[in-house]
Each structure stands twice: as structure tokens, then as C-alpha cells.
Write an enzyme that holds these catalytic residues in place. Sequence first.
Site, mmCIF file in Angstrom:
data_model
loop_
_atom_site.group_PDB
_atom_site.id
_atom_site.type_symbol
_atom_site.label_atom_id
_atom_site.label_comp_id
_atom_site.label_asym_id
_atom_site.label_seq_id
_atom_site.Cartn_x
_atom_site.Cartn_y
_atom_site.Cartn_z
ATOM 1 N N HIS A 44 -7.962 -4.245 -7.228
ATOM 2 C CA HIS A 44 -7.880 -3.498 -6.050
ATOM 3 C C HIS A 44 -9.194 -3.722 -5.124
ATOM 4 C CE1 HIS A 44 -5.220 -1.099 -3.561
ATOM 5 N NE2 HIS A 44 -6.408 0.052 -3.491
ATOM 6 N N ARG A 74 0.741 -1.293 0.127
ATOM 7 C CA ARG A 74 -0.234 0.006 -0.149
ATOM 8 C C ARG A 74 0.867 1.392 0.042
ATOM 9 N NH1 ARG A 74 -5.214 -0.584 3.895
ATOM 10 N NH2 ARG A 74 -6.043 -2.781 2.847
ATOM 11 N N TYR A 109 -19.545 12.290 -12.547
ATOM 12 C CA TYR A 109 -19.569 13.650 -13.254
ATOM 13 C C TYR A 109 -18.275 13.747 -14.220
ATOM 14 C CZ TYR A 109 -23.566 14.655 -10.258
ATOM 15 O OH TYR A 109 -24.703 14.803 -9.624
#
Length: 829
Positions: A86, A40, A130
Site C-alpha cells: 500500500h 479505496r 509507542y
Amino acid sequence: MKKGFYMEEILFPENVLKVDIKNEMESAYIDYAMSVIVGRALPDVRDGLKPVHRRVLYAMHELGVMHNKPYKKSARIVGDVIGKYHPHGDTAVYDTIVRMVQDFSLRYPLVDGQGNFGSVDGDSAAAMRYTEVRLQRIADELLRDIDKETVEFGPNYDESLKEPKVLPARIPNLLINGSSGIAVGMATNIPPHNLGEIVDALVTLIENPNATVSDLMEHVKGPDFPTAGIICGRQGIYDAYTTGRGRIKVRARAVIEEGKNGKNTIFVTELPYQVNKARLLEKIVELVKEKRIEGISDLRDESDRDGMRVVIELKKGESAETILNQLFKFTPMESTFGIINLALVNNSPQVLPLADMLNHFLEHRREIIVARTRFDLGHALKRAHILEGLKKAIENLDAVIELIRSSATGREAKDGLITQFDFSDEQAQAILEMRLQRLTGLETEKLIKEYEEVLALIADLRDILGSTARIKGIIREELSEIRALYSNERRSVIVDAEDAIDIEDLIPDEEVVITLTNEGYIKRTPSNVYRIQHRGGKGKIGLDIKDGDYVKDIFVCSNHDYLMIFSDRGQVYWLKAYQVPEMARNARGKAIVNFVEFEKDEKISTVFPVREFTDDQFLLFATRNGLVKKTVLSAYSNIRKKGVQAIILDPDDQLIKVMVTEGNSSIMIATRFGASIQFTEDDVRSTGRVTRGVRGINLDTTDYVVCADIVSNASYVLTITDLGYGKRTETSDYRLQTRGGKGTLTIKTTRKNGLVMGVVQVCDEDEVMLLSKSGKIIRLRADAIRIIGRNTQGVRLVDLSDDDRLIGVAITQASEEETTDEAGGALIE
């Protein structure tokens, strides 16, 4: 049932495994820590990516969302990344995409976004439904050749797909975009750099694997932040490049503009990396309300799509420099960036100096090129094998056609080709699939030509695999292509600075008087504390000195000027004017040995202020024995606390005066018996710092030089004697001569007027500050001193006691606050 026992332990004791809880906790925590470190938080040294970034880019590549393809909804990308590679929260994945879009977060953004992706004010991006994204062109370089078996693939989280463990990465992404992250017990904070500089350093390492940090820093000047800013100091950069850790200070870029109404305005156009502009403005407002910063009348944010513009308007009469330095000190307009070059090397976290980071990338590129070449060689060999079969078939065309026509099935024809003509299975299949069009003469020639080209390609690929030099050449060529395509100008400016905000930052840049006594006591006093008097006045006590000491030198400068302190032995020392303690008019001062490390019995010869050490200015030295020397001013810019040698002196000689010149001035040298000579600076050849000098004036046996000055455009030459006499003489009365002559008379010296103490240039509007051995300081208007010829004794300027003498003279500008009295003098109380 015993307390603390589980039912399973009672019913099925054979299923219970007893372990030491200490060892179990340690083992579990280490496993967790390594999972966070490797999976990570830390980037790989080869491609500079953390797993989530790598998975986003690979998913977009697989989806075909390249730089020359239409945008796709961010939600689509997030869904692919989560579902395939993921399996974590969608917010984390989308935040990763947003950061790779932001041009204020990455020096070279990897994702091209369409829509609202946040701002430097900390505004959040629009929802993923969006916004739309696609890969930037530079991101293609990270993924190029990934389909040529160049990198290792591993199973995804559910082993249903394969994902790359590292990307081929033709660009040094770790350095050009940097990385930050907090793991367990460690953190990384790698700053971004300029691509062109990093490529140049990589090329240097290819050509010289033993290149030092200094060699690399000739190309890599330092970090280059996407938000630009000013990096103050180079030591932190050097530390980071040599050890992997360092601290640098980054300042906002601010410009001061003076208004017509006397109000100054500060315009901030760049901020330190990762500074939130909105929070910065809130902090400034808070400081103003708390009155920790005073003098700000208005604060506006006029930033738009064309760039950043924060306007800070000041009250009338406020020092913009002082307020700006207060902003640097108390707000994030100056921030510290702690560099930690921590990255994964073979899945092991390591803190890396610059050379190691570059070498790991070069080694990665070598492995990629070797794997790619082997892949291409395998395909070329297969193609050559097919072409060899086709060529052989064309050479035996009639027999091949007859065999195929006589065969009942394709399988029979294929077996016949293999048996009769010794074709391989692949060759036979290719012959059967060949179109009749390929049998024309033109197509046959093309086939033969292709076969020859493939053979040449095979030879070339084998040569690459067998030649380290060829591989280095390919790496260098690819890096040059990358530089030409994506490099741009450096944004962050690097300047020399101290590690912290100095007291200078909070001191107004005002005119002060520096006073120095014979025994080495120095002080700083505002220039307006000395009153202007009439010619012939008694003067005013400038400082209270102890018995046996007297004022040796005085001059006017700015608080922020450098003081160059020259000793009679030809040494030079460096000091900032503000470092001299500010004291009252009658205070003695503080011993200069507290600031400058003099040798035993070494005395100060001359002190003068310098604003900047430039290449277009010179220092002109004059010695007691009449020698002169000229050296470029920049040769003295790196002065150490213990001083350096400024000029070579004979054993019986002393340094009298050092002057700053423009290289084309006229110089006047005066002796104690009233002789003077004026010659052009061109007569003195510029030499290095540690040199002796040439003859300036030819002295009589008992005479010696007492002063020297630059002949400016001033109207008069002012000559002062030690008994308080002086006169002004028109500059035109002094003819230009050749260096090394006897000179001409500047004043008659007698028992009445004494010996020459100083010769300076003045204009009518100048003020003359005279210093006596007893500590008196008198300030006169220059136009109040009589104008007479050279061959005269002068007039009395100062009424001195029998045991007092003048020992110093300085020229200052008239104060705006002067008030003229009926005798024509100006008086300031």
C-alpha cells in the site's frame, strides 16, 4: 509562432495526437472514479474489507503477528504495509490499524492493540512508535486457508510480490463489522450486526434458499452497534433489509433517578454509534447557555475504564422526562444512521438487500471450500502415490535392498527401481530417502495404516466435491463453530417508536381531565382548574356548550396515556391523551372526528386511559342487554386509525362499559331501576377479540344496564342518580353472587331521586367529580357524602335545575394544595 501552439507541434507534428477534450475528460474521470471505488472506498461483499484493511491483515499474517504471538510495534506493521502492498501515506495506514483496534468503532475488533488507541471522546491514538499490535483471534478466521490456493492473488503495486484480491473469510465480516466510505458519486454506510444473529440467518438460508426477509428478520433483529444504544423503530431496518437503503434513529441510554431533595438526575451510560462524547457535552453546555434547554444545574463526565457515565443534574422541581426528550431533540443523544448497503460484487458497486449480502457470502464460502478441498485432494493424491510406492517396496523388500546395494550411485539405484519395479520418479526418490527405521514391523504397520487413511480421505474429499449437500453441511458446521467461539449478547436494544421526536417528548407527564360531549367535542384541561366545593353546592361551569349538546363523559388521566375509545357498535379506536387539544375550562373542545374516523351514526360508548398494553391485564365488556365479555388487553395493542371490532353485538344491543382488570377482580353491574349484581371475574372465560360474550345479569323486560365497575378494596359503593341524589354504602353490604342472576337492590328509584346514572367504588380520601347535562361540573369530597344502606333513596348531592340531569361521574385524588374551610369542604380557586 502561432499563439497557443507548443514547440513540439511545430518541430514534430507527427508526435502530436489530437483528441476531443470532452471525451478525454470523461474517460479520465471515469477511470479515476472506478479506481477510487474499487481500490479505496468500497468493501468487497465477500470479506467485507477495503483494500487497505485487507493489506494490513495480510501483512500481519505474513509477519506472523498472530493472536498467540508477541505484539510488534505498530510502526513495523505500517512499514511492511507501505513498503510491500500500500504505497500511500503512513498516517492513512496507521489510522486503519487504530480503527481495527477500537472496540467502540468495530463490533468485533480485528486487531489487538497495546497502548493508547484513542477514545470515544475523539482523543487521538498515541504515535505508532509507542503502540504495539497483533491480530485478534477472530481475524485468524478471515485468513484461514489462504495458503491452500483458495483465493486469487495478484501483483502488488510494483509487481515484486503477490497479494490476495480477497480473503477466504470464514466470518461474515461485512455484516458483523459494517463499513463506511465515500467514493466518487456514491457512498456506503453498512451498520454492524450481532454475529450470532447473522450466523442463524445464514443457516436459515442454507436450509431454505427461498427464505423471505421476514424469515431472516426472525433471527437478524437489526443492527447491533459496539456502543450499544437504543434503536427506535423497525421500519427503517425493514427498508434496509428489503431495498438496501433505510434510516434508523439511535438514542442514548439514559436513566432517571430521583433525589431525596426533590432534584432529579439523568445518567447517560450509552451513546449512539460514532457520537463524540466530548462534543456532545459541549453541545449541551451551549444549549444551556443559550437557554434553549433550561433546568440543568450541573453536568459531569464520570466515565472511566469500567464504562461510560455522564451525569446531568437538574434543578429542583424540573421534569426529568421533559429535559431528557429535549436532549434527544437538540443534541446527538438521538442520531440518525442512514443505511446504504453498497458493496463491490465482482468489482461492480451494488446496493444489496440483506438476503443478497448473505447469499454472496455463502457463495464465497462455497468457492473457498471447493478450492480448499481440491488443494487437499491434490496433496492427498500425491501422498497416496508415495505411500503406494513405499508399500510396494516393503512387499518386495529383499529385492529392493539388493538392487540398492548393488547400485554404484543413487542415480543408478533410482533408475533401477523405476525400470525393474515400475516405480514413478517420485516413488523411487521416496524409497531411497526412507530411513531404515521404517522397515521395522511397527513402522510398517503404521505406513500401511496411513495409506488406508489417505485412501479414505481421498474418497471423502471426492465425495465433498461431488455433493452440494456435503458442502452445505461443511458451511453450516463451520458457521456453528464460529458462533460458539465468537458470538456474544446483543448490545443495542430495538424498541418500537415513531420516525421522529413526537410532541409527546416535550409535554410533561401531568394529570389532566378529558371532557367529551354528546356531539363528540373533546378537550383536555389540567385537573387543578376545578375547585372543590361543599355537598349541595351549585357547581361551576366546566365548559360552554352549544344548544342541544351536553357533557357525555369525563375522566382523569396522564398526558402520555393512551385513550381507548369504544363505540356503541363495539368498535374501538386509539388516541394519545396529548393529541387531544388543551383548552380553557369553559371551552367547548374540538370535534373528535378530527382525530378518530367514526362510521356514520356511530356514537362513543366509553373512553378510558391505558398506559401499556400488557398480557397480564384484561378488558371486561358490559352491554346494555346484560352481556359480559373478557379479552386480554394485548389483543388491542395494534389498533388502526379506522378502528377495529372490539366485541360482537346483537342488532338490538349496545356497548355500555369497558373496564381494565387484572383477571381476578369482582365485577358489579347496575341497571337503571336500581338492580345490581356482583360476581367474580373467574366466572367469565377469556375469549378472543372478535367474540360475543356471556350473560352477566338477568334483566327484567323494561330494564337495561347503565353502568359497570370493578369492585376494588375501596370501603364504599357510591350510587348516583340522574336527579342529583346519591349515597355511599359499605361494600360488605353487597354479597357475591353467580353470574347471570337477578342481583340485589343498590338504591330505591323514585320520581324524587330519579333513575340510576352511575355506581362507582370510593374511599374516604377520594374526590368525586359529577357532570350535568347542562355542562356543570362539581367536585366533592367522598367523605362528605352520607353513608346509608342499599334499600334507601340517598341524599341530594347537586342542586339541579328542572331540565338538568347528571350524566357522568369520575373519581380523582385529593390535591396537595387544598385548603379546608369551616364547613369541612376544600376549596381551590
